[in-house]
Scaffold this motif. Structure first.
Motif, PDB file in Angstrom:
ATOM      1  N   THR A   1       0.993  -1.212   0.003  1.00  0.00           N
ATOM      2  CA  THR A   1      -0.043   0.186   0.175  1.00  0.00           C
ATOM      3  C   THR A   1       0.979   1.180  -0.003  1.00  0.00           C
ATOM      4  N   PRO A   2       0.263   2.369  -0.187  1.00  0.00           N
ATOM      5  CA  PRO A   2       1.094   3.602  -0.367  1.00  0.00           C
ATOM      6  C   PRO A   2       1.814   3.872   1.196  1.00  0.00           C
ATOM      7  N   HIS A   3       0.983   3.470   2.093  1.00  0.00           N
ATOM      8  CA  HIS A   3       1.413   3.677   3.549  1.00  0.00           C
ATOM      9  C   HIS A   3       2.729   3.085   3.755  1.00  0.00           C
ATOM     10  N   SER A   4       2.898   1.819   2.991  1.00  0.00           N
ATOM     11  CA  SER A   4       4.015   1.130   3.530  1.00  0.00           C
ATOM     12  C   SER A   4       5.169   1.778   2.682  1.00  0.00           C
ATOM     13  N   PHE A   5       5.229   2.785   1.902  1.00  0.00           N
ATOM     14  CA  PHE A   5       6.336   3.512   1.501  1.00  0.00           C
ATOM     15  C   PHE A   5       6.858   4.307   2.506  1.00  0.00           C
ATOM     16  N   ARG A   6       6.281   4.466   3.461  1.00  0.00           N
ATOM     17  CA  ARG A   6       6.850   5.136   4.735  1.00  0.00           C
ATOM     18  C   ARG A   6       7.742   4.589   5.397  1.00  0.00           C
ATOM     19  N   LYS A   7       7.578   3.164   5.567  1.00  0.00           N
ATOM     20  CA  LYS A   7       8.582   2.554   6.096  1.00  0.00           C
ATOM     21  C   LYS A   7       9.742   2.298   5.054  1.00  0.00           C
ATOM     22  N   THR A   8       9.482   2.144   3.940  1.00  0.00           N
ATOM     23  CA  THR A   8      10.672   2.139   3.015  1.00  0.00           C
ATOM     24  C   THR A   8      11.531   3.174   3.120  1.00  0.00           C
ATOM     25  N   LEU A   9      10.870   4.391   3.102  1.00  0.00           N
ATOM     26  CA  LEU A   9      11.873   5.649   2.969  1.00  0.00           C
ATOM     27  C   LEU A   9      12.215   6.108   4.317  1.00  0.00           C
ATOM     28  N   ALA A  10      11.617   5.453   5.464  1.00  0.00           N
ATOM     29  CA  ALA A  10      12.338   5.947   6.661  1.00  0.00           C
ATOM     30  C   ALA A  10      13.681   4.956   7.008  1.00  0.00           C
ATOM     31  N   LEU A  11      13.479   3.705   6.155  1.00  0.00           N
ATOM     32  CA  LEU A  11      14.761   2.777   6.495  1.00  0.00           C
ATOM     33  C   LEU A  11      15.580   3.451   5.425  1.00  0.00           C
ATOM     34  N   TYR A  12      15.382   3.641   4.176  1.00  0.00           N
ATOM     35  CA  TYR A  12      16.172   4.330   3.371  1.00  0.00           C
ATOM     36  C   TYR A  12      16.835   5.572   4.096  1.00  0.00           C
ATOM     37  N   GLY A  13      16.209   6.514   4.453  1.00  0.00           N
ATOM     38  CA  GLY A  13      16.597   7.708   5.159  1.00  0.00           C
ATOM     39  C   GLY A  13      17.558   7.257   6.276  1.00  0.00           C
ATOM     40  N   ASP A  14      17.869   6.443   6.716  1.00  0.00           N
ATOM     41  CA  ASP A  14      18.540   5.939   8.059  1.00  0.00           C
ATOM     42  C   ASP A  14      19.917   5.544   7.278  1.00  0.00           C
ATOM     43  N   LYS A  15      19.867   5.039   5.999  1.00  0.00           N
ATOM     44  CA  LYS A  15      21.214   4.684   5.360  1.00  0.00           C
ATOM     45  C   LYS A  15      21.836   5.879   4.890  1.00  0.00           C
ATOM     46  N   VAL A  16      21.040   6.611   4.149  1.00  0.00           N
ATOM     47  CA  VAL A  16      21.584   7.779   3.303  1.00  0.00           C
ATOM     48  C   VAL A  16      22.196   9.074   4.245  1.00  0.00           C
ATOM     49  N   CYS A  17      21.350   9.288   5.458  1.00  0.00           N
ATOM     50  CA  CYS A  17      21.640  10.472   6.247  1.00  0.00           C
ATOM     51  C   CYS A  17      22.887  10.205   6.996  1.00  0.00           C
ATOM     52  N   PRO A  18      23.888  11.219   6.903  1.00  0.00           N
ATOM     53  CA  PRO A  18      25.273  11.099   7.493  1.00  0.00           C
ATOM     54  C   PRO A  18      25.127  11.257   9.114  1.00  0.00           C
ATOM     55  N   ASP A  19      24.302  12.127   9.349  1.00  0.00           N
ATOM     56  CA  ASP A  19      24.458  12.301  10.745  1.00  0.00           C
ATOM     57  C   ASP A  19      23.006  12.702  11.519  1.00  0.00           C
ATOM     58  N   MET A  20      22.853  12.761  12.738  1.00  0.00           N
ATOM     59  CA  MET A  20      21.440  12.751  13.384  1.00  0.00           C
ATOM     60  C   MET A  20      20.684  14.130  12.872  1.00  0.00           C
ATOM     61  N   GLU A  21      21.420  15.214  12.608  1.00  0.00           N
ATOM     62  CA  GLU A  21      20.750  16.316  12.181  1.00  0.00           C
ATOM     63  C   GLU A  21      20.064  16.034  10.796  1.00  0.00           C
TER      64      GLU A  21
ATOM     65  N   PHE B   1      18.946  13.233   9.824  1.00  0.00           N
ATOM     66  CA  PHE B   1      17.806  12.153   9.988  1.00  0.00           C
ATOM     67  C   PHE B   1      16.578  13.134  10.751  1.00  0.00           C
ATOM     68  N   LYS B   2      17.038  14.001  11.355  1.00  0.00           N
ATOM     69  CA  LYS B   2      16.036  14.817  12.237  1.00  0.00           C
ATOM     70  C   LYS B   2      15.407  15.599  10.894  1.00  0.00           C
ATOM     71  N   ALA B   3      15.952  16.193  10.039  1.00  0.00           N
ATOM     72  CA  ALA B   3      15.214  16.723   8.844  1.00  0.00           C
ATOM     73  C   ALA B   3      14.498  15.872   8.144  1.00  0.00           C
ATOM     74  N   TRP B   4      14.876  14.564   7.713  1.00  0.00           N
ATOM     75  CA  TRP B   4      14.164  13.498   7.087  1.00  0.00           C
ATOM     76  C   TRP B   4      12.915  13.303   7.826  1.00  0.00           C
ATOM     77  N   SER B   5      13.002  13.136   9.249  1.00  0.00           N
ATOM     78  CA  SER B   5      11.927  12.869   9.935  1.00  0.00           C
ATOM     79  C   SER B   5      10.693  13.796   9.857  1.00  0.00           C
ATOM     80  N   MET B   6      11.210  15.237  10.032  1.00  0.00           N
ATOM     81  CA  MET B   6      10.406  16.420   9.896  1.00  0.00           C
ATOM     82  C   MET B   6       9.767  16.301   8.241  1.00  0.00           C
ATOM     83  N   ASN B   7      10.501  15.840   7.488  1.00  0.00           N
ATOM     84  CA  ASN B   7       9.867  15.902   6.187  1.00  0.00           C
ATOM     85  C   ASN B   7       8.948  14.636   6.016  1.00  0.00           C
ATOM     86  N   MET B   8       8.815  13.791   7.077  1.00  0.00           N
ATOM     87  CA  MET B   8       7.778  12.940   6.687  1.00  0.00           C
ATOM     88  C   MET B   8       6.500  13.208   7.649  1.00  0.00           C
TER      89      MET B   8
END
Length: 253
Positions: free
Chosen positions: A195-215, A217-224
């Motif tokens: 479902t479209p909602h499952s993309f949120r999990k896909t992108l959250a895990l992808y963000g964990d891989k590509v974000c170099p630091d906590m700041e 990832f915080k922006a990534w989280s806010m973007n969600m």
């Protein structure tokens, strides 16, 4: 149910049969409460699976183009389907790569206004979505108040029956149809109907891989649309027992 019977206990004709202390029997047991709140694994597509389903989608009709652009948009924003159904062209800024989920117009969760910039996923998604917006504006002459993902416009055919006449300027009233479109895209390539909602999990895990630091990832989280990182990690980034074991055992090496 507890709230209903609490109200019922004060109504004429019921006061002699239902008392307020009786309502306390609707309290759940501690055991059942734990079962109800247990986190369960939610299936989600990998980035590769999502891209495979996306590439297989046709583009030969207006509705096929719309559906493929919809898939791309979910990957660019991981917005909720109800919000996406109510988006209009005025909420999109292609120059900035920005989506303004204005709670006054957009059906966001808890009526929260969300600012989302396109996630750095495969550029093919952005190309597809950009082409769709320009097609609506330049070819279909859609304006700012028209739907980003319009539903079908129906009317009478020459034969006398109702038929689809093309794209309407109105969006869907809910995310149900959008959900069906995404599920069908995965089913076409013989993958689970994510479902479209499952993309949120896909992108959250992808963000964990590509974000170099906590700041970052915080922006990534806010973007969600999350105010706290804890919301992102607890809801969309579960750690399996196998992964828990590997991480803990690896700390001593």
């Amino acid at each position: 149910m507890k709230g209903f019977f609490h109200w019922l206990a004060g109504q004429p004709g019921y006061k002699s049969r239902i008392t307020y202390p009786d309502v306390e029997y609707f309290n759940n047991t501690a055991k059942n409460s734990r079962v109800a709140h247990t986190q369960r694994d939610i299936p989600y597509p990998s980035m590769a699976q999502a891209f495979h389903a996306f590439q297989a989608m046709p583009e030969d009709t207006d509705f096929a183009r719309r559906d493929k652009a919809l898939f791309a948009f979910f990957m660019l924003t991981c917005a909720r389907d109800g919000a996406v159904a109510s988006l209009k062209l005025k909420h999109i800024n292609l120059v900035e790569g920005h989506v303004f989920q204005d709670a006054r117009d957009v059906k966001t969760k808890n009526a929260k206004t969300i600012n989302t910039w396109f996630f750095p996923v495969d550029p093919t998604y952005l190309d597809c979505f950009t082409d769709w917006v320009r097609y609506l504006e330049q070819e279909k002459l859609f304006g700012p108040e028209d739907a980003l993902f319009p539903k079908a416009r129906t009317g009478l055919s020459k034969a006398g029956g109702f038929t689809v006449l093309g794209l309407s300027r109105e969006g869907y009233s809910s995310g149900e149809k959008l959900n069906q479109i995404i599920r069908a895209a995965f089913a076409t390539v013989q993958l689970p109907e994510y479902t479209p909602h499952s993309f949120r999990k896909t992108l959250a895990l992808y963000g964990d891989k590509v974000c170099p630091d906590m700041e970052h990832f915080k922006a990534w989280s806010m973007n969600m649309g999350h105010e706290k990182i804890a919301t992102t990690t607890s809801a969309y980034m579960p750690v399996t027992l196998q992964r828990q074991r590997d991480l803990i055992r690896g700390l001593g090496k």
